[in-house]
Write an enzyme that holds these catalytic residues in place. Structure first.
Site, mmCIF file in Angstrom:
data_model
loop_
_atom_site.group_PDB
_atom_site.id
_atom_site.type_symbol
_atom_site.label_atom_id
_atom_site.label_comp_id
_atom_site.label_asym_id
_atom_site.label_seq_id
_atom_site.Cartn_x
_atom_site.Cartn_y
_atom_site.Cartn_z
ATOM 1 N N LEU A 237 0.830 -1.199 0.000
ATOM 2 C CA LEU A 237 0.000 0.000 0.000
ATOM 3 C C LEU A 237 0.861 1.244 0.000
ATOM 4 O O LEU A 237 1.851 1.340 0.744
ATOM 5 C CB LEU A 237 -0.934 -0.004 1.226
ATOM 6 C CG LEU A 237 -1.842 -1.228 1.368
ATOM 7 C CD1 LEU A 237 -2.719 -1.084 2.607
ATOM 8 C CD2 LEU A 237 -2.688 -1.425 0.126
ATOM 9 N N CYS A 238 0.476 2.183 -0.840
ATOM 10 C CA CYS A 238 1.218 3.442 -0.942
ATOM 11 C C CYS A 238 0.633 4.445 0.045
ATOM 12 O O CYS A 238 -0.363 5.098 -0.231
ATOM 13 C CB CYS A 238 1.127 3.979 -2.366
ATOM 14 S SG CYS A 238 1.970 5.554 -2.608
ATOM 15 N N LEU A 239 1.261 4.540 1.210
ATOM 16 C CA LEU A 239 0.835 5.481 2.244
ATOM 17 C C LEU A 239 2.039 6.296 2.699
ATOM 18 O O LEU A 239 3.183 5.895 2.500
ATOM 19 C CB LEU A 239 0.233 4.720 3.437
ATOM 20 C CG LEU A 239 -0.896 3.721 3.130
ATOM 21 C CD1 LEU A 239 -1.284 2.976 4.396
ATOM 22 C CD2 LEU A 239 -2.092 4.428 2.528
ATOM 23 N N THR B 65 -5.145 6.168 -3.687
ATOM 24 C CA THR B 65 -3.694 6.023 -3.671
ATOM 25 C C THR B 65 -3.361 4.697 -4.335
ATOM 26 O O THR B 65 -4.261 3.887 -4.617
ATOM 27 C CB THR B 65 -3.134 6.061 -2.237
ATOM 28 O OG1 THR B 65 -1.708 6.116 -2.291
ATOM 29 C CG2 THR B 65 -3.562 4.833 -1.448
ATOM 30 N N LEU B 66 -2.095 4.461 -4.581
ATOM 31 C CA LEU B 66 -1.690 3.202 -5.172
ATOM 32 C C LEU B 66 -1.988 2.070 -4.190
ATOM 33 O O LEU B 66 -1.512 2.077 -3.055
ATOM 34 C CB LEU B 66 -0.194 3.227 -5.501
ATOM 35 C CG LEU B 66 0.345 2.027 -6.287
ATOM 36 C CD1 LEU B 66 -0.304 1.967 -7.660
ATOM 37 C CD2 LEU B 66 1.864 2.119 -6.424
#
Length: 236
Positions: free
Chosen positions: A90-92, A125-126
């Site tokens: 996860l892109c965070l 987001t991604l």
């Protein structure tokens, strides 16, 4: 030696974070590292009330680098949830997608708090997906049963597993009772209809019998009157 020192630093820091999160848990979240690898943590998020995730139990994992806390972890969600893709990094801002925004002072508690906060948002987001609230609620209802098929989940969260199984047992029992009550209600309705119908038939039978008797009596009276007239005419 440098690599070994870094690994020792990561281990010491994660042990400290584990003691901290055990003493002061993150709301709606529970996390524990693998006994065989402290760099891999597994967490569960309990869907907060008044959200599309209410009642859901979401399993995921954090994979820390050997350089932690100087580099951020990878974050994954395992349970279908309608917000994040499963088994995908996860892109965070708190994940390894953004090492530039990472703060070494952030702990496991900080990471999980940030994950929950982002889960409740709708920012894309991604690694995120868009689904309706209805879909999220359906996935929340199915999450417990899904998690029971995960070996690591069963090993790390036995108390949660027991609760899921108990909830499933209660739901099945309620369904059986509802089905049983429905069948009994249908039987009672049919019996009631038969009783009412039988009463009507009985009343109709009595009325018909009485009417037949009256007709017979009238017939005899008419016949007697006719005979009387005939005899009178003969006498005259």
């Amino acid at each position: 030696m440098a690599g070994k020192r870094v690994n020792t630093t990561a281990t010491a820091r994660l042990k400290q974070d584990y003691l901290r999160i055990t003493k002061d848990p993150v709301p709606f979240v529970k996390a524990i590292p693998l006994s065989s690898n402290i760099l891999e943590w597994h967490y569960i998020v309990n869907g907060p009330e008044n959200s599309p995730y209410e009642g859901g139990i979401y399993h995921g994992k954090l994979v820390f680098p050997r350089e932690f806390p100087f580099k951020p972890p990878s974050i994954y969600m395992v349970t279908p949830n309608g917000r994040f893709k499963c088994n995908t990094r996860l892109c965070l801002s708190i994940s390894d997608f953004h090492p530039d925004t990472w703060n070494p002072a952030w702990s496991v508690s900080t990471i999980l708090t940030g994950l929950l906060s982002f889960m409740l948002e709708k920012s894309p987001t991604l690694g995120s997906i868009e689904t309706s609230d209805h879909t999220k609620r359906q996935l929340a209802a199915q999450s417990g049963l899904f998690n029971l098929n995960n070996k690591i989940f069963n090993e790390l969260f036995p108390d949660v597993v027991d609760k899921i199984k108990e909830d499933i047992r209660k739901r099945e029992e309620e369904m059986r009772n509802a089905t049983s009550n429905g069948s009994q209600s249908g039987t009672d309705t049919r019996n009631s209809s038969q009783t009412v119908g039988g009463g009507n038939l009985a009343r109709n039978g009595i009325f018909g019998s009485a009417l037949a008797n009256v007709v017979v009596i009238i017939g005899f009276a008419a016949f007697a009157y006719t005979v009387k007239l005939v005899l009178k005419s003969i006498v005259e």
